[in-house]
Design an enzyme around this catalytic site. Sequence first.
Site, PDB file in Angstrom:
ATOM      1  N   GLY A  84       0.798  -1.218   0.000  1.00  0.00           N
ATOM      2  CA  GLY A  84       0.000   0.000   0.000  1.00  0.00           C
ATOM      3  C   GLY A  84       0.829   1.265   0.000  1.00  0.00           C
ATOM      4  N   SER A  85       0.453   2.182   0.861  1.00  0.00           N
ATOM      5  CA  SER A  85       0.919   3.563   0.786  1.00  0.00           C
ATOM      6  C   SER A  85       2.401   3.741   1.063  1.00  0.00           C
ATOM      7  CB  SER A  85       0.120   4.410   1.775  1.00  0.00           C
ATOM      8  OG  SER A  85       0.590   5.741   1.782  1.00  0.00           O
ATOM      9  N   CYS A  86       3.004   4.676   0.308  1.00  0.00           N
ATOM     10  CA  CYS A  86       4.390   5.088   0.542  1.00  0.00           C
ATOM     11  C   CYS A  86       4.540   5.822   1.866  1.00  0.00           C
ATOM     12  CB  CYS A  86       4.864   5.987  -0.596  1.00  0.00           C
ATOM     13  SG  CYS A  86       4.854   5.212  -2.232  1.00  0.00           S
ATOM     14  N   THR A  87       3.434   6.292   2.456  1.00  0.00           N
ATOM     15  CA  THR A  87       3.472   7.052   3.704  1.00  0.00           C
ATOM     16  C   THR A  87       3.704   6.156   4.911  1.00  0.00           C
ATOM     17  OG1 THR A  87       1.939   8.613   2.679  1.00  0.00           O
ATOM     18  CG2 THR A  87       2.219   8.839   5.020  1.00  0.00           C
TER      19      THR A  87
END
Length: 577
Positions: A68-71
């Site tokens: 999922g997210s790069c964050t």
Amino acid sequence: MDEQSTAFAAPAAMLVEGRAEGPLLFSHTALSFWGGVDPETGIVIDHAHPLRGVCLAGAVLAMPGGRGSCTGSAILLQLIVNGLAPVAMVFSQREDILTLGVIVAEEVYGRSLPIAVLEPADFIRLEGRKSLCVGSGSVFEPGATPVRGEKVAASADPLTLAEKDRELLSASVSPATSLAMRIVTRMARLDGAERLIDVAQVHVDGCIYTGPASLDFAEKLAGWGGRVVVPTSLNAISVDQARWREQGTDPARSQAASALADAYVRMGAAPTFTCAPYQLDDAPHRGEDIAWAESNAVVYANSVLGAHTMKYPDFLDICIALTGRAPHAGCHIDENRKARLLIEVEPMTGCDDCLWPLLGYQVGLLAPNTIPVLTGLETVAPSDDDLKAFGAAFATTSAAPMFHIVGVTPEAPTLQAAAGGATLPVLTVSHADLLAVWRSFNPVTGEPVDLVALGNPHFSADECRHLAELCRGRKKHPDVALTVTASRSTYGKIIESGLAAELEAFGVTFVRDACWCTVMPPIVPPAARLIVTNSGKYAHYGPGLSGKEVRFASLAGCVDAAILGRCPEAPPAWLTS
């Protein structure tokens, strides 16, 4: 003798050195820390994850990897600063996003935790065990004799630095630049890169406010003289900078989010504030080396535009922008862009725009860390917005940086081209599979709706035009909010065309700069119980991020919900035929 009665010890590749011991939390399912873990409590909030409700603090977390997210890197950094992080992590595959969060914590704050990678056969043996020790090239149960592995960055360093790279590590540049270069080279060695390359542009995802650590890191870089050296765009932030006061969002958090955005702008980044940078006029070209973060943007750039980027974690993005240099690894290398899994899609006739987020979500589940190529869609002719919806949902359930669709995406004119001539393992997707995803998003139907959430990723001008066509001549239910998130660029275009005025007259509220993964109350009304969206990405992340029930429908179904005040009563007919 029963395997569980035998003390476990296995060699490990260490992504980050260190030693720790703690109770084991094991899962077969990868986890996105962004939208999946609350940085203020350390509790897993992903409603679809087996560890939901479990606190990670103080445990050894073992899972296949991130997704999922790069964050996720920013969330892990905040957890480390808050003292709520796992004491160690064990993966069955090399992982960049969470690893980068630890590297930043180590380089900037002097805090760390060990990260180890086991062979898959050894990783599976962890299930059911109570506690683990990690360190010195080994993962082992307390009391067992460690079995040493090797460091990932071995003594024979494969990375050759050019003269300009060495200069960027020296005292002749700003402290921000040398710090950034240290982080870039550490990640390059973990990626097995032999050299660094120039990039044409960067898209920074680290401008999303995830807590005080994200702001402190950016302000440190700006204060230490950080200035971008290549064109750099900024992702959606956590606030509509111009209108947060009238929207009534929390002043303290809004001011912090705005200050974070300002720190990146001070470093020379453009205030684009969009999670869909491929909609901007300077979108990259096929074959161009770039460094983009934000999971859907990475997937779209690689797959649809044919540009070359790795799935860069938050904070590594700004480090590359400050140096202009990136590892020559991952999808920057042509061979690494080839498909390694064939997914045959059953013919989908008469389908609506539900197809693309449902299909992307399911394909991501089938290819959790492998680049897939899809067949069976050659005559469907998806639009750019369809591919955006597919890619965003795919990037939610998969860690892979791209996909191919034969006859649709630029590097898949044929199956042979996408696969590089290799014979691939084959999986299938049927109507029944997509119906199962639809039902997982919609366990109950026909419920009253409080909010229709559109624009995750950011709505395009074409989507605004389609929305206006669906709303024309109709009346929104007075008890339902219909809110669209869009970039400043797109909002300017629809103001100019008159679409914004038409939609606002219907009752649409626009939020710029932020998107649904970052908005704050009361944009999501505190009293609201149920949200409906056309985004597979937000259908997954929304419950954990908003604390609300979230349902999924086509764009037309979302408009119907805004007018009737209820969710759709049943799946679309094409899905059940």
